[in-house]
Design an enzyme around this catalytic site. Structure first.
Site, mmCIF file in Angstrom:
data_model
loop_
_atom_site.group_PDB
_atom_site.id
_atom_site.type_symbol
_atom_site.label_atom_id
_atom_site.label_comp_id
_atom_site.label_asym_id
_atom_site.label_seq_id
_atom_site.Cartn_x
_atom_site.Cartn_y
_atom_site.Cartn_z
ATOM 1 C CG ASP A 21 -11.210 -24.208 -9.253
ATOM 2 O OD1 ASP A 21 -10.832 -24.364 -10.432
ATOM 3 O OD2 ASP A 21 -12.330 -24.544 -8.838
ATOM 4 C CG ASN A 23 -10.844 -25.622 -14.097
ATOM 5 O OD1 ASN A 23 -10.927 -25.675 -12.865
ATOM 6 N ND2 ASN A 23 -10.186 -26.522 -14.806
ATOM 7 C CG ASP A 25 -11.300 -28.463 -11.404
ATOM 8 O OD1 ASP A 25 -10.942 -27.547 -10.636
ATOM 9 O OD2 ASP A 25 -10.508 -29.092 -12.140
ATOM 10 C CG ASP A 29 -6.851 -23.644 -12.360
ATOM 11 O OD1 ASP A 29 -6.432 -22.474 -12.306
ATOM 12 O OD2 ASP A 29 -8.070 -23.937 -12.290
ATOM 13 C CG ASP A 98 8.544 -30.602 -5.176
ATOM 14 O OD1 ASP A 98 9.508 -31.237 -4.719
ATOM 15 O OD2 ASP A 98 7.718 -30.012 -4.463
ATOM 16 C CG ASP A 199 10.246 -35.205 -2.345
ATOM 17 O OD1 ASP A 199 9.710 -34.589 -1.407
ATOM 18 O OD2 ASP A 199 10.090 -36.420 -2.552
ATOM 19 C CD GLU A 256 11.651 -33.322 1.935
ATOM 20 O OE1 GLU A 256 10.699 -33.266 2.732
ATOM 21 O OE2 GLU A 256 11.631 -34.043 0.931
ATOM 22 C CG HIS A 328 4.388 -29.499 0.767
ATOM 23 N ND1 HIS A 328 5.684 -29.024 0.797
ATOM 24 C CD2 HIS A 328 4.474 -30.799 0.419
ATOM 25 C CE1 HIS A 328 6.518 -29.992 0.468
ATOM 26 N NE2 HIS A 328 5.815 -31.083 0.238
ATOM 27 C CG ASP A 329 5.731 -32.646 3.391
ATOM 28 O OD1 ASP A 329 4.620 -33.075 3.006
ATOM 29 O OD2 ASP A 329 6.798 -32.920 2.819
#
Length: 560
Positions: A21, A23, A25, A29, A98, A199, A256, A328-329
């Site tokens: 990150d 910025n 928040d 990003d 993706d 995906d 996938e 990520h899964d």
């Protein structure tokens, strides 16, 4: 096998929300990704896969896309994305995005138009189907639990969503839908994209009679997977998509792919396959529980070894799979595939070696290169993932205590891989100056990039050595194109295989001792040179035998 530009590449998956990150928040990003391109280049990365950065309500972390032509404001702007493409190109790196085209978001303009007129043309962009006797058209359960049919307000119809109810499935039988999808794909490829990770793609082919099946649970529902498995013809859609898009650009595509028919491997990833590659999920299937996470099994080493070698064997002469130990899964590979005594730096280096030196495209997930691990949570409210919340409830309903249900989430949750990248020992792991969208793993003070960059014996330094070895001109031909020949399969703890060069007749042994005790092994040939060791050794004591201490790995060049 035809040689392709991507065969010798090493890929790295970025989960943008959790990468860096810039910025303040609390959300990663594009500017953060741009700032770390040199870090990735030094690691040895060629292809960067970004999890979804499209405009989205983020019901399913961006896999619910409301506008395929826009960048989510949380991540930045299209100008920043174009800058990322340009900066990657300067470094001879490729950006892969993706591609999520089985479903979109319920906030997509076409779905909103369909809801506004359930009998109009946009309703046919989705599966709007009349109910039966005032109930759903069939008894499907979605991947995230609960019914896969949602009532269409003000009508007697239901719409199909194989994932969350906010993720309506596109109707691929409608040529207008397919043409719009192809146009969108080409728009991104025209920008200079290197390709796509595709995906949940098997789900695009449905049996449009939507038959009910025998329930597989107490809820009276059956997994929507059953309908997918009983349906033929997905290859026609995939071939059309390839010809209309990827083929024109020589783009790299990695699918996938679950639920593929046994005889379809060559059709998917052969020389003229639907995709360049597909992820090897064979090991993942070892962890499935019969009813859910709460009865999932720990990975059995010998079965894991056996199934990976079988997967390698079936690919010989066909193509390349994409090799992963986490994404990520999935939970972190170091926590899933290493026994407790091996969940240290030696073990993590060992696991890296036996994955990255297999035949196929290595995919490294962010944080894997420093050995990030699963993260303990104290309450289900600390999790963000929709699937984790569903599985927690499944465990509770099955009679598990809160502690037992949380334990199965610790072992299996997708949030384990989504905790912020651990860049330093600074607050929030150096990920953000603001409280992150998902709490950082408390072990960031011990496990982080900054600490490991300055240490020659770190996991990060070892990954660099490993990738350098795989790419070295002297051995690259063997590591990329050589076959895998398993060895030491009669042992209980050794993961061993030969990489056999075809044209150069080179033979390289990769041997790893996953056990607690040392093992002495006869070499399958005469040692010529020790190429790599995770134990810091520089040479072998014997040309005919090798002794591996607990968790030790050796890569040995043998005399041809």
């Amino acid at each position: 096998m035809k040689r392709k530009w991507w065969h010798d590449k090493v890929a790295y998956q970025i989960y943008p929300k959790s990468f860096l990150d810039t910025n303040g928040d609390g959300i990663g990003d594009l500017r953060g990704i741009i700032s770390k391109l040199d870090y990735l280049k030094e690691l040895g990365i060629d292809i960067i896969w970004l999890s979804p950065i499209y405009k989205s309500p983020f019901v399913d972390q961006g896999y619910d896309i409301s506008d395929y032509y826009k960048i989510a404001e949380e991540f930045g702007t299209m100008e920043e994305f174009d800058e990322l493409l340009a900066e990657a190109k300067k470094r001879d790196m490729y950006i892969v995005m993706d591609l999520v085209v089985n479903h979109c978001s319920s906030e997509h303009e076409y779905f909103k138009a369909a809801l506004a007129d359930p009998d109009g043309p946009y309703a046919d962009y989705f599966y709007f189907v009349k109910g039966i006797d005032g109930k759903e058209p069939s008894n499907y359960r979605s991947y995230f639990g609960g019914k896969a049919w949602e009532p269409v307000p003000g009508s007697d119809k239901y719409y199909l969503h194989m994932f969350a109810k906010e993720q309506p499935d596109w109707n691929w039988e409608n040529k207008e839908v397919r043409d719009k999808i192809y146009k969108m794909i080409n728009w991104w490829l025209d920008k200079g994209l290197g390709g796509f990770r595709i995906d949940a793609i098997i789900n695009i082919k449905k049996d449009t009679s939507f038959p009910s099946y025998e329930p597989d649970g107490d809820d009276g529902l059956v997994s929507c997977v059953k309908m997918v498995e009983e349906t033929d013809g997905v290859g026609e859609f995939l071939e059309e998509m390839k010809h209309e898009t990827f083929e024109k650009y020589d783009a790299f595509t990695v699918g996938e792919v679950f639920n593929m028919k046994e005889d379809e491997l060559r059709e998917f990833v052969g020389d003229d396959g639907h995709f360049s590659s597909m992820f090897d999920f064979s090991a993942l299937e070892l962890t499935y529980g019969e009813h859910g996470w709460y009865d999932s099994k720990p990975v059995d080493f010998k079965r894991w070894r056996e199934i990976l070698f079988a997967s390698q064997k079936e690919m010989e002469g066909i193509g390349f799979k994409a090799n992963i130990i986490e994404n990520h899964d999935e939970p972190r590979g170091a926590s899933r595939y290493l026994p407790e005594y091996a969940q240290n730096e030696m073990g993590k280096k060992m696991l890296a070696t036996t994955s990255i030196l297999l035949r196929g495209i290595p995919f490294i997930y962010q944080g894997q290169e420093i050995g990030m691990t699963n993260c303990h949570r104290n309450d289900i409210s600390e999790y963000d993932d929709i699937s984790t919340k569903d599985q927690y409830q499944v465990a509770i309903d099955a009679g598990c205590t809160k502690e037992e249900a949380l334990a199965c989430c610790y072992e299996n949750s997708r949030d384990n891989a989504r905790t912020p990248m651990q860049w330093s020992a600074d607050e929030n792991g150096g990920f953000s100056a603001h409280a992150p969208w998902l709490a950082v793993n408390p072990n960031y003070k011990e496990i982080n990039v900054s600490e490991q960059e300055g240490r020659a014996d770190s996991v990060l330094s070892y990954y660099k050595e490993l990738i350098t070895l795989r790419k070295s001109p002297e051995y690259e031909e063997t590591f990329v194109y050589g076959n895998v020949e398993p060895v030491y399969e009669d042992t209980d703890t050794v993961f061993g295989f030969m990489r056999m060069g075809k044209e150069n007749r080179q033979k390289i042994l990769v041997a790893a001792n996953y056990g607690k005790e040392a093992v002495s092994l006869p070499l399958p040939g005469t040692a010529k040179k020790l190429l790599l060791s995770n134990a810091g050794r520089r040479k072998l004591a014997d040309a005919d035998h090798i002794t591996l201490e607990s968790l030790e790995t050796a890569v040995v060049l043998l005399k041809a």
